[in-house]
Write a protein that holds these residues in place. Structure first.
Motif, PDB file in Angstrom:
ATOM      1  N   ILE A  15       0.835  -1.211   0.000  1.00 38.63           N
ATOM      2  CA  ILE A  15       0.000   0.000   0.000  1.00 38.63           C
ATOM      3  C   ILE A  15       0.872   1.265   0.000  1.00 38.63           C
ATOM      4  N   ALA A  16       1.963   1.249   0.757  1.00 38.02           N
ATOM      5  CA  ALA A  16       2.841   2.433   0.778  1.00 38.02           C
ATOM      6  C   ALA A  16       3.549   2.615  -0.565  1.00 38.02           C
ATOM      7  N   GLY A  17       4.046   1.519  -1.142  1.00 38.90           N
ATOM      8  CA  GLY A  17       4.765   1.607  -2.424  1.00 38.90           C
ATOM      9  C   GLY A  17       3.864   2.103  -3.542  1.00 38.90           C
ATOM     10  N   PHE A  34       9.375  -2.297  -8.120  1.00 43.79           N
ATOM     11  CA  PHE A  34       9.879  -3.676  -8.142  1.00 43.79           C
ATOM     12  C   PHE A  34       9.291  -4.454  -6.965  1.00 43.79           C
ATOM     13  N   GLU A  35       8.606  -5.534  -7.288  1.00 47.79           N
ATOM     14  CA  GLU A  35       7.917  -6.330  -6.267  1.00 47.79           C
ATOM     15  C   GLU A  35       8.420  -7.767  -6.333  1.00 47.79           C
ATOM     16  N   LYS A  36       8.769  -8.302  -5.176  1.00 52.58           N
ATOM     17  CA  LYS A  36       9.353  -9.655  -5.198  1.00 52.58           C
ATOM     18  C   LYS A  36       8.311 -10.740  -5.465  1.00 52.58           C
ATOM     19  N   ALA A  37       7.043 -10.476  -5.102  1.00 53.15           N
ATOM     20  CA  ALA A  37       6.013 -11.503  -5.321  1.00 53.15           C
ATOM     21  C   ALA A  37       5.804 -11.716  -6.822  1.00 53.15           C
ATOM     22  N   LEU A  47      -8.928  -2.996   6.670  1.00 52.85           N
ATOM     23  CA  LEU A  47      -8.140  -1.836   7.108  1.00 52.85           C
ATOM     24  C   LEU A  47      -9.095  -0.735   7.495  1.00 52.85           C
ATOM     25  N   GLN A  48      -8.761  -0.030   8.558  1.00 46.73           N
ATOM     26  CA  GLN A  48      -9.508   1.178   8.878  1.00 46.73           C
ATOM     27  C   GLN A  48      -8.719   2.339   8.295  1.00 46.73           C
ATOM     28  N   LEU A  49      -9.395   3.199   7.579  1.00 47.82           N
ATOM     29  CA  LEU A  49      -8.726   4.371   7.003  1.00 47.82           C
ATOM     30  C   LEU A  49      -9.370   5.619   7.592  1.00 47.82           C
ATOM     31  N   HIS A 107     -11.530  -3.629   2.608  1.00 47.34           N
ATOM     32  CA  HIS A 107     -10.683  -4.812   2.504  1.00 47.34           C
ATOM     33  C   HIS A 107      -9.357  -4.379   1.874  1.00 47.34           C
ATOM     34  N   ARG A 108      -8.266  -4.895   2.415  1.00 51.64           N
ATOM     35  CA  ARG A 108      -6.942  -4.536   1.867  1.00 51.64           C
ATOM     36  C   ARG A 108      -6.852  -4.801   0.373  1.00 51.64           C
ATOM     37  N   VAL A 109      -7.415  -5.928  -0.032  1.00 50.36           N
ATOM     38  CA  VAL A 109      -7.349  -6.322  -1.446  1.00 50.36           C
ATOM     39  C   VAL A 109      -7.983  -5.230  -2.314  1.00 50.36           C
ATOM     40  N   GLU A 132      12.939  -9.555  -7.048  1.00 52.56           N
ATOM     41  CA  GLU A 132      13.393  -9.460  -5.656  1.00 52.56           C
ATOM     42  C   GLU A 132      14.671  -8.642  -5.553  1.00 52.56           C
ATOM     43  N   VAL A 133      14.617  -7.638  -4.730  1.00 52.09           N
ATOM     44  CA  VAL A 133      15.775  -6.776  -4.523  1.00 52.09           C
ATOM     45  C   VAL A 133      16.604  -7.372  -3.383  1.00 52.09           C
ATOM     46  N   VAL A 134      17.917  -7.494  -3.591  1.00 51.64           N
ATOM     47  CA  VAL A 134      18.740  -8.030  -2.501  1.00 51.64           C
ATOM     48  C   VAL A 134      19.529  -6.939  -1.788  1.00 51.64           C
ATOM     49  N   TRP A 187      -5.065 -12.513  15.631  1.00 52.42           N
ATOM     50  CA  TRP A 187      -5.836 -13.376  14.719  1.00 52.42           C
ATOM     51  C   TRP A 187      -6.642 -12.450  13.831  1.00 52.42           C
ATOM     52  N   ARG A 188      -6.630 -12.712  12.533  1.00 51.58           N
ATOM     53  CA  ARG A 188      -7.338 -11.801  11.622  1.00 51.58           C
ATOM     54  C   ARG A 188      -8.124 -12.617  10.628  1.00 51.58           C
ATOM     55  N   GLY A 189      -9.272 -12.121  10.251  1.00 50.53           N
ATOM     56  CA  GLY A 189     -10.023 -12.894   9.264  1.00 50.53           C
ATOM     57  C   GLY A 189     -11.319 -12.242   8.866  1.00 50.53           C
ATOM     58  N   GLY A 296       6.693   4.118   4.769  1.00 47.78           N
ATOM     59  CA  GLY A 296       5.760   3.036   5.148  1.00 47.78           C
ATOM     60  C   GLY A 296       6.332   2.198   6.277  1.00 47.78           C
ATOM     61  N   ASP A 297       5.966   0.924   6.317  1.00 47.70           N
ATOM     62  CA  ASP A 297       6.446   0.045   7.401  1.00 47.70           C
ATOM     63  C   ASP A 297       7.963  -0.104   7.408  1.00 47.70           C
ATOM     64  N   ALA A 298       8.608   0.110   6.271  1.00 46.38           N
ATOM     65  CA  ALA A 298      10.075   0.028   6.237  1.00 46.38           C
ATOM     66  C   ALA A 298      10.681   1.099   7.146  1.00 46.38           C
ATOM     67  N   LEU A 306      -3.734   1.470  16.935  1.00 46.08           N
ATOM     68  CA  LEU A 306      -4.300   2.779  16.607  1.00 46.08           C
ATOM     69  C   LEU A 306      -4.778   2.765  15.152  1.00 46.08           C
ATOM     70  N   ALA A 307      -4.623   1.608  14.513  1.00 49.39           N
ATOM     71  CA  ALA A 307      -5.059   1.401  13.115  1.00 49.39           C
ATOM     72  C   ALA A 307      -4.479   2.472  12.185  1.00 49.39           C
ATOM     73  N   GLN A 308      -3.161   2.639  12.209  1.00 46.45           N
ATOM     74  CA  GLN A 308      -2.564   3.749  11.460  1.00 46.45           C
ATOM     75  C   GLN A 308      -1.378   3.378  10.575  1.00 46.45           C
ATOM     76  N   GLY A 309      -0.967   2.113  10.534  1.00 51.39           N
ATOM     77  CA  GLY A 309       0.245   1.765   9.774  1.00 51.39           C
ATOM     78  C   GLY A 309       0.124   2.129   8.302  1.00 51.39           C
ATOM     79  N   ALA A 310      -0.954   1.685   7.666  1.00 48.14           N
ATOM     80  CA  ALA A 310      -1.141   1.978   6.244  1.00 48.14           C
ATOM     81  C   ALA A 310      -1.392   3.475   6.050  1.00 48.14           C
ATOM     82  N   ALA A 311      -2.151   4.053   6.977  1.00 46.92           N
ATOM     83  CA  ALA A 311      -2.461   5.496   6.884  1.00 46.92           C
ATOM     84  C   ALA A 311      -1.174   6.317   6.862  1.00 46.92           C
ATOM     85  N   MET A 312      -0.203   5.930   7.707  1.00 46.84           N
ATOM     86  CA  MET A 312       1.064   6.678   7.745  1.00 46.84           C
ATOM     87  C   MET A 312       1.843   6.504   6.445  1.00 46.84           C
TER      88      MET A 312
HETATM   89  C1  FAD Z   1      -3.391  -7.070  12.467  1.00 48.73           C
HETATM   90  C2  FAD Z   1      -3.096  -5.787  11.767  1.00 48.73           C
HETATM   91  C3  FAD Z   1      -4.111  -4.849  11.560  1.00 48.73           C
HETATM   92  C4  FAD Z   1      -3.835  -3.622  10.933  1.00 48.73           C
HETATM   93  N1  FAD Z   1      -4.846  -2.713  10.768  1.00 48.73           N
HETATM   94  C5  FAD Z   1      -4.573  -1.512  10.200  1.00 48.73           C
HETATM   95  C6  FAD Z   1      -5.607  -0.543  10.023  1.00 48.73           C
HETATM   96  O1  FAD Z   1      -6.772  -0.769  10.369  1.00 48.73           O
HETATM   97  N2  FAD Z   1      -5.282   0.663   9.447  1.00 48.73           N
HETATM   98  C7  FAD Z   1      -4.012   0.955   9.019  1.00 48.73           C
HETATM   99  O2  FAD Z   1      -3.770   2.064   8.517  1.00 48.73           O
HETATM  100  N3  FAD Z   1      -3.005   0.040   9.179  1.00 48.73           N
HETATM  101  C8  FAD Z   1      -3.265  -1.170   9.745  1.00 48.73           C
HETATM  102  N4  FAD Z   1      -2.264  -2.095   9.882  1.00 48.73           N
HETATM  103  C9  FAD Z   1      -0.913  -1.770   9.411  1.00 48.73           C
HETATM  104  C10 FAD Z   1      -0.792  -1.892   7.900  1.00 48.73           C
HETATM  105  O3  FAD Z   1      -1.340  -3.097   7.455  1.00 48.73           O
HETATM  106  C11 FAD Z   1       0.647  -1.791   7.455  1.00 48.73           C
HETATM  107  O4  FAD Z   1       1.225  -0.679   8.091  1.00 48.73           O
HETATM  108  C12 FAD Z   1       0.752  -1.602   5.944  1.00 48.73           C
HETATM  109  O5  FAD Z   1       0.138  -2.663   5.264  1.00 48.73           O
HETATM  110  C13 FAD Z   1       2.221  -1.488   5.531  1.00 48.73           C
HETATM  111  O6  FAD Z   1       2.289  -1.259   4.146  1.00 48.73           O
HETATM  112  P1  FAD Z   1       3.693  -1.201   3.427  1.00 48.73           P
HETATM  113  O7  FAD Z   1       3.377  -1.032   1.973  1.00 48.73           O
HETATM  114  O8  FAD Z   1       4.585  -0.225   4.092  1.00 48.73           O
HETATM  115  O9  FAD Z   1       4.349  -2.615   3.678  1.00 48.73           O
HETATM  116  P2  FAD Z   1       3.885  -4.059   3.164  1.00 48.73           P
HETATM  117  O10 FAD Z   1       2.427  -4.169   3.104  1.00 48.73           O
HETATM  118  O11 FAD Z   1       4.622  -5.052   3.979  1.00 48.73           O
HETATM  119  O12 FAD Z   1       4.415  -4.104   1.657  1.00 48.73           O
HETATM  120  C14 FAD Z   1       5.774  -4.295   1.346  1.00 48.73           C
HETATM  121  C15 FAD Z   1       5.859  -4.848  -0.077  1.00 48.73           C
HETATM  122  O13 FAD Z   1       7.232  -4.946  -0.434  1.00 48.73           O
HETATM  123  C16 FAD Z   1       7.479  -6.220  -1.009  1.00 48.73           C
HETATM  124  N5  FAD Z   1       8.866  -6.561  -0.725  1.00 48.73           N
HETATM  125  C17 FAD Z   1       9.411  -6.837   0.481  1.00 48.73           C
HETATM  126  N6  FAD Z   1      10.733  -7.093   0.352  1.00 48.73           N
HETATM  127  C18 FAD Z   1      11.020  -6.962  -0.964  1.00 48.73           C
HETATM  128  C19 FAD Z   1      12.216  -7.106  -1.725  1.00 48.73           C
HETATM  129  N7  FAD Z   1      13.383  -7.468  -1.140  1.00 48.73           N
HETATM  130  N8  FAD Z   1      12.168  -6.900  -3.069  1.00 48.73           N
HETATM  131  C20 FAD Z   1      10.990  -6.531  -3.674  1.00 48.73           C
HETATM  132  N9  FAD Z   1       9.821  -6.412  -2.995  1.00 48.73           N
HETATM  133  C21 FAD Z   1       9.845  -6.608  -1.664  1.00 48.73           C
HETATM  134  C22 FAD Z   1       6.485  -7.149  -0.290  1.00 48.73           C
HETATM  135  O14 FAD Z   1       6.260  -8.331  -1.037  1.00 48.73           O
HETATM  136  C23 FAD Z   1       5.259  -6.254  -0.191  1.00 48.73           C
HETATM  137  O15 FAD Z   1       4.463  -6.330  -1.358  1.00 48.73           O
HETATM  138  C24 FAD Z   1      -2.515  -3.329  10.502  1.00 48.73           C
HETATM  139  C25 FAD Z   1      -1.497  -4.266  10.697  1.00 48.73           C
HETATM  140  C26 FAD Z   1      -1.770  -5.486  11.328  1.00 48.73           C
HETATM  141  C27 FAD Z   1      -0.669  -6.474  11.535  1.00 48.73           C
END
Ligand code: FAD
Length: 398
Positions: A15-17, A34-37, A47-49, A107-109, A132-134, A187-189, A296-298, A306-312
């Protein structure tokens, strides 16, 4: 003076990328992601936004679609973990008609697909899968990506949006911070609404018990219920979006909780049930080196309390574009961190604090907490919105 437009490589199509790719493309930069998947997409659940995220999504031109795919909760309801009685009800989305940005559950999807479609519409061939980036390294005035097949590509800037287990963070910025397992498993579902005898109210539901909590809300326009059920247990430590969870094992973790919660959880679709061990990390003091930046999460992985990871991550995308378009290349990294570091650290630390509040083990403290919430909700239903104004009302520039 004409703004400089860069050739930018993004590592990670989460989501951040994708938010960064969309914001950069809209601003006229050239982007490769570039996405490794092998296939693009998201797993996991909802996700809550909050308004701070939907404000940016609006400026990126995708809010209408996000709103169509998501669900607008009409309030926040807190329930007693054992009896199921309502402790408090607070407003949510009460001011959307007078200009507040909506609070959306999605939904995240769906969010991922909307961002992806918007990126591809501008630049159809900019995303590379199975890539995949190394490692990533800084050169003079450029940076380069090394792939697992030994190929190498050079860019004006490289953005590490590669999540919690980032390779950009240690290889380009020399950050080797350690994570701590918090002793919590999430647990999530998803639960199909058709499987429930009674439809829950169109609200965000929060149930806080000793050593755990459960949140559930609608996604898919109201056809599906999403839950996150967090419990303190120390026997399993894997951080992963794809680890399948057993519904029976989850129910064991919520033994003694109100039947209202257990009846919901037992309807969890086993094919869409996951578990995730919650790790915590301290805020960093830098997110860049030379021509490499993380977001993002990196850059700021945080607990979901606080439901904020994706939001940030979404906010970061907008801020990065602003910095690239405003500051000279030598100042971009520092200015980006100045804009974002303090805010994301506050969010990380508030989420950490919420873990204690949500999972309080002392029955006396829980009693007082619930009483205060109950009274506050009667006197002032906007209490929660007001308390979180600093978070939800954020604008990059006023
Ligand atoms: C249980 C749970 C509930 C949550 N609920 C919320 C919510 O309600 N609201 C909210 O805002 N946030 C929520 N979050 C947080 C949020 O899901 C994450 O902060 C967010 O998805 C992070 O996005 P990202 O793109 O930074 O990282 P990721 O989603 O981890 O994406 C990273 C991408 O990089 C790719 N990648 C990794 N390494 C490599 C590599 N070496 N080479 C190439 N590609 C690579 C991965 O395959 C992936 O596609 C929740 C988290 C959890 C665990």
């Amino acid at each position: 003076m004409e703004q400089q437009k860069y050739n930018i490589g993004i590592v990670g199509a989460g989501i951040a990328g994708l938010s960064a790719a969309l914001a950069l493309l809209k601003a006229g930069h050239q982007v490769s992601v570039f996405e490794k998947a092998a296939e693009l997409g998201e797993v996991g659940a909802g996700l809550q936004l909050s308004g701070n995220a939907t404000r940016v999504l609006s400026s990126l031109g995708v809010l209408d679609e996000v709103q169509r795919a998501g669900f607008l909760p009409q309030g926040l309801k807190m329930l007693h973990w054992k009896t199921g009685r309502t402790i408090a009800r607070f407003s949510q989305n009460s001011n959307v008609n007078v200009g507040d940005n909506p609070y959306i559950h999605i939904h995240r999807v769906d969010l991922h697909a909307i961002l992806l479609a918007a990126v591809i519409e501008i630049s159809p061939d900019c995303i590379f899968t199975d890539a995949e980036v190394v490692s990533v390294k800084n050169n003079e005035k450029t940076a380069s990506i090394q792939f697992n097949n030994k190929a190498e590509k050079s860019f004006d800037w490289i953005v590490g949006a590669d999540g919690i287990h980032s390779v950009v963070r240690p290889t380009a910025i020399s950050i080797t911070d350690a994570s701590r397992f918090t002793g919590n498993v999430a647990w999530r579902g998803l639960i199909p609404i058709s499987s429930l005898k009674e439809r829950p109210e169109p609200l965000t539901h929060l149930v806080m018990g000793p050593g755990g909590h459960v949140v559930f809300y609608y996604v898919n326009g109201g056809d599906t219920l999403n839950y996150v059920a967090v419990v303190e247990r120390s026997d399993w430590e894997k951080e992963s979006w794809t680890e399948k969870g057993s519904v029976t094992e989850m129910l064991r973790d919520f033994d003694g909780w109100t039947v209202d919660v257990r009846r919901l959880l037992e309807k969890s679709n086993p094919a869409q049930s996951y578990r995730w061990a919650l790790h915590d990390r301290d805020p960093l003091s830098t997110w860049s080196d030379g021509r490499c930046v993380i977001l993002g999460d990196a850059a700021h992985p945080m607990l979901p309390f606080l439901a904020q990871g994706a939001a940030m991550g979404i906010e970061d995308a907008q801020a990065l574009v602003y910095c690239l378009d405003t500051f000279s290349a030598s100042d971009v990294g520092e200015e980006f961190f100045k804009l974002r570091g303090e805010r994301t650290a506050r969010v990380q630390l508030t989420a950490r604090k919420n873990m204690k509040v949500f999972h309080e083990r002392s029955s006396l403290v829980r009693f007082v907490r619930d009483k205060v919430l109950s009274v506050a909700s009667v006197i002032y239903p906007e209490f929660m919105n007001k308390k979180l104004r600093w978070l939800y009302d954020y604008r990059l520039r006023d």
